[in-house]
Design a protein around this motif. Structure first.
Motif, short mmCIF file in Angstrom:
data_model
loop_
_atom_site.label_atom_id
_atom_site.label_comp_id
_atom_site.label_asym_id
_atom_site.label_seq_id
_atom_site.Cartn_x
_atom_site.Cartn_y
_atom_site.Cartn_z
N VAL A 195 -11.56 -36.44 70.21
CA VAL A 195 -10.69 -35.85 69.19
C VAL A 195 -10.43 -34.39 69.58
CG1 VAL A 195 -10.41 -35.27 66.75
CG2 VAL A 195 -11.70 -37.32 67.41
N VAL A 196 -9.16 -34.02 69.69
CA VAL A 196 -8.82 -32.63 70.01
C VAL A 196 -8.17 -31.98 68.79
CG1 VAL A 196 -7.70 -31.05 71.62
CG2 VAL A 196 -8.46 -33.30 72.41
N HIS A 197 -8.73 -30.87 68.39
CA HIS A 197 -8.37 -30.19 67.14
C HIS A 197 -6.97 -29.59 67.14
CE1 HIS A 197 -9.09 -26.48 69.41
NE2 HIS A 197 -10.27 -26.97 69.78
N GLU A 198 -6.52 -29.22 65.94
CA GLU A 198 -5.28 -28.48 65.75
C GLU A 198 -5.46 -27.05 66.28
OE1 GLU A 198 -3.09 -29.64 61.82
OE2 GLU A 198 -5.21 -29.51 61.35
N TRP A 199 -4.40 -26.27 66.17
CA TRP A 199 -4.47 -24.89 66.68
C TRP A 199 -5.46 -24.04 65.89
CZ3 TRP A 199 0.14 -21.10 65.47
CH2 TRP A 199 0.43 -21.10 64.10
N TRP A 200 -5.94 -24.54 64.75
CA TRP A 200 -6.93 -23.80 63.96
C TRP A 200 -8.29 -23.77 64.65
CZ3 TRP A 200 -3.96 -21.47 60.71
CH2 TRP A 200 -2.93 -22.13 60.06
N GLY A 201 -8.54 -24.67 65.57
CA GLY A 201 -9.85 -24.75 66.23
C GLY A 201 -10.70 -25.88 65.69
N ILE B 221 -7.34 -38.73 70.97
CA ILE B 221 -6.34 -38.41 69.95
C ILE B 221 -6.32 -36.90 69.75
CG2 ILE B 221 -6.73 -40.64 68.84
CD1 ILE B 221 -8.03 -39.15 66.50
N GLY B 222 -5.16 -36.40 69.35
CA GLY B 222 -5.05 -34.96 69.14
C GLY B 222 -4.04 -34.63 68.08
N TYR B 223 -4.24 -33.47 67.47
CA TYR B 223 -3.42 -33.01 66.36
C TYR B 223 -2.80 -31.67 66.70
CZ TYR B 223 -5.95 -36.66 63.90
OH TYR B 223 -6.48 -37.87 63.53
N VAL C 266 -3.77 -42.94 74.29
CA VAL C 266 -3.66 -41.56 73.81
C VAL C 266 -2.76 -41.56 72.58
CG1 VAL C 266 -2.48 -39.38 74.29
CG2 VAL C 266 -4.09 -40.30 75.96
N ALA C 267 -3.20 -40.89 71.52
CA ALA C 267 -2.38 -40.79 70.31
C ALA C 267 -2.23 -39.33 69.91
CB ALA C 267 -3.01 -41.58 69.16
N SER C 268 -0.99 -38.92 69.72
CA SER C 268 -0.67 -37.56 69.29
C SER C 268 -0.13 -37.60 67.87
CB SER C 268 0.37 -36.94 70.23
OG SER C 268 0.96 -35.78 69.66
N PHE C 269 -0.74 -36.79 67.00
CA PHE C 269 -0.28 -36.67 65.62
C PHE C 269 0.32 -35.28 65.42
CE2 PHE C 269 -3.75 -39.69 65.70
CZ PHE C 269 -3.36 -40.71 64.85
N HIS C 270 1.59 -35.26 65.01
CA HIS C 270 2.35 -34.00 64.86
C HIS C 270 2.01 -33.02 65.99
CE1 HIS C 270 -1.27 -32.62 62.58
NE2 HIS C 270 -1.11 -33.72 61.86
N GLY C 271 2.03 -33.55 67.21
CA GLY C 271 1.65 -32.75 68.37
C GLY C 271 2.82 -31.97 68.97
N VAL C 272 2.46 -30.95 69.73
CA VAL C 272 3.44 -30.22 70.53
C VAL C 272 3.82 -31.14 71.69
CG1 VAL C 272 3.84 -28.18 71.96
CG2 VAL C 272 2.45 -28.01 69.87
N LEU C 273 5.11 -31.40 71.87
CA LEU C 273 5.55 -32.41 72.82
C LEU C 273 6.00 -31.85 74.16
CD1 LEU C 273 7.59 -34.70 70.38
CD2 LEU C 273 5.20 -34.92 71.08
#
Length: 268
Positions: A55-61, A137-139, A159-166
Motif C-alpha cells: 500500500v502506497v500512501h497519499e501525498w500526506w505521507g 495499490i496506491g492513492y 496494480v491498482a491506482s485510486f485517484h492517482g497522479v497519472l
C-alpha cells in the motif's frame, strides 16, 4: 452459568480470536540508508502463506488512512504492508508540506523505485507472504508510484491506482508492463483532469498493457478517503485548499473493482 451458556460463550470468544487482525510497525532502511517505517497487517486465523499487497500512501505521507487500508486488505485475506516513501514515517495535514514531501520523493525516479522495492522486499520477507503472488495499490501520489512501478516492469501481478497522479515519469515501453492495471478516477477530479486520463490511455494502449480505467461518477480527488473534506480545509489558514471530496459510493465501488482484479489474478 449453565453448561450451554458457557459453551456458547466459549464459541463466541474463539470465533473472535480467530478473526483477529495482527498489526505491527517494522523499521527498515532504504538503499540510501534512509530510516523507513512500514505498517504490516495480516489475519492470524489464516494458515500458511497468502498473496502480498503493498500500500502506497497519499501525498500526506504514511498516516492512519494508509494504515487502515493495510488492515482492510488483511481482513480480505492478504498480507499487507503500508510502506513509507518519505522516510521516518512522516506525514502531515498541511498541503504545502505534502507538496514538498512529494516533490522530494519524486525528484529522482531511480531513488523512488529503490524505496518502493525496499518496501516490497520487506513484504516478501514476512512469513505470511507468498513471494510469488504480489500486488500494489496506491492513492494520489501513491497511485503514481505504483503505476510507475508497472511502467518499469516490476514483477507484480496487479496494480491498482485510486485517484492517482497519472502522468508518467518515463512512459511505458511496448511490452514493459507485466501487471494487470486498474485505474480508478473521479469524474470531477480537478487535480488530475480528464485530459490526463486520455494521455494515460494512449500511453498504455501504445505499450500493449492489460489495463482498465474506471471513471467514478461525480467523484472528486481523494474520493476514497473519509477525511478528504476535512483535509481540503486543513492547515492552510485563509488560503483555498486542494479540491478534495469523499464519496462513499465511489469508495465502495472502486474497492469492489480492486477485489475483482485480485480475484482474477490470485483466485481469491
Amino acid at each position: 452459568m449453565s453448561r450451554f451458556a458457557l459453551l456458547f460463550a466459549l464459541i463466541l470468544t474463539s470465533g473472535l480470536a480467530q478473526a483477529e487482525i495482527k498489526t505491527q510497525e517494522i523499521s527498515y532502511k532504504g538503499p540510501d540508508g534512509t530510516a523507513l517505517v512500514g505498517y504490516y497487517a495480516y489475519d492470524d486465523a489464516i494458515a500458511g502463506k497468502r498473496p502480498g499487497v503493498v500500500v502506497v500512501h497519499e501525498w500526506w505521507g504514511l498516516n492512519d488512512y494508509a494504515k487502515r487500508r493495510a488492515r482492510d486488505l488483511a481482513a480480505l485475506g492478504y498480507s499487507a504492508l503500508a510502506i513509507d516513501m518519505y522516510g521516518e514515517g512522516k506525514n502531515t495535514e498541511h498541503p504545502a508540506d505534502a507538496q514538498a514531501f512529494m516533490q522530494a520523493a519524486l525528484a529522482s525516479a531511480p531513488a523512488a523505485k529503490a524505496r518502493f522495492l525496499a518496501g516490497l522486499d520487506l513484504l516478501k520477507a514476512q512469513p505470511q507472504t507468498d513471494p510469488d503472488k504480489l500486488a500494489a495499490i496506491g492513492y494520489c501520489f501513491g497511485g503514481k508510484v505504483v503505476l510507475d512501478m508497472a511502467r518499469d516492469g516490476v514483477p507484480l501481478a496487479a496494480v491498482a491506482s485510486f485517484h492517482g497522479v497519472l502522468a508518467a515519469t518515463t512512459a511505458a515501453k511496448p511490452g514493459a508492463v507485466k501487471a494487470k492495471v486498474l485505474v480508478e478516477h473521479g469524474e470531477r477530479d480537478t487535480l488530475v483532469p480528464m485530459a490526463s486520463v486520455t494521455t494515460f490511455k494512449e500511453e498504455f494502449d501504445n505499450a500493449g498493457a492489460d489495463y482498465r480505467v474506471v471513471i467514478q461518477p461525480k467523484a472528486k480527488h481523494s474520493f476514497t478517503n473519509p477525511d478528504a473534506d476535512r483535509l481540503s480545509h486543513a492547515g492552510h489558514g485563509s488560503e483555498k485548499g486542494p479540491d478534495l471530496g469523499y464519496s462513499q459510493v465511489a469508495d465502495e465501488n472502486s474497492w469492489a473493482d480492486m477485489q475483482a482484479l485480485f480475484k482474477e489474478v490470485f483466485g481469491q
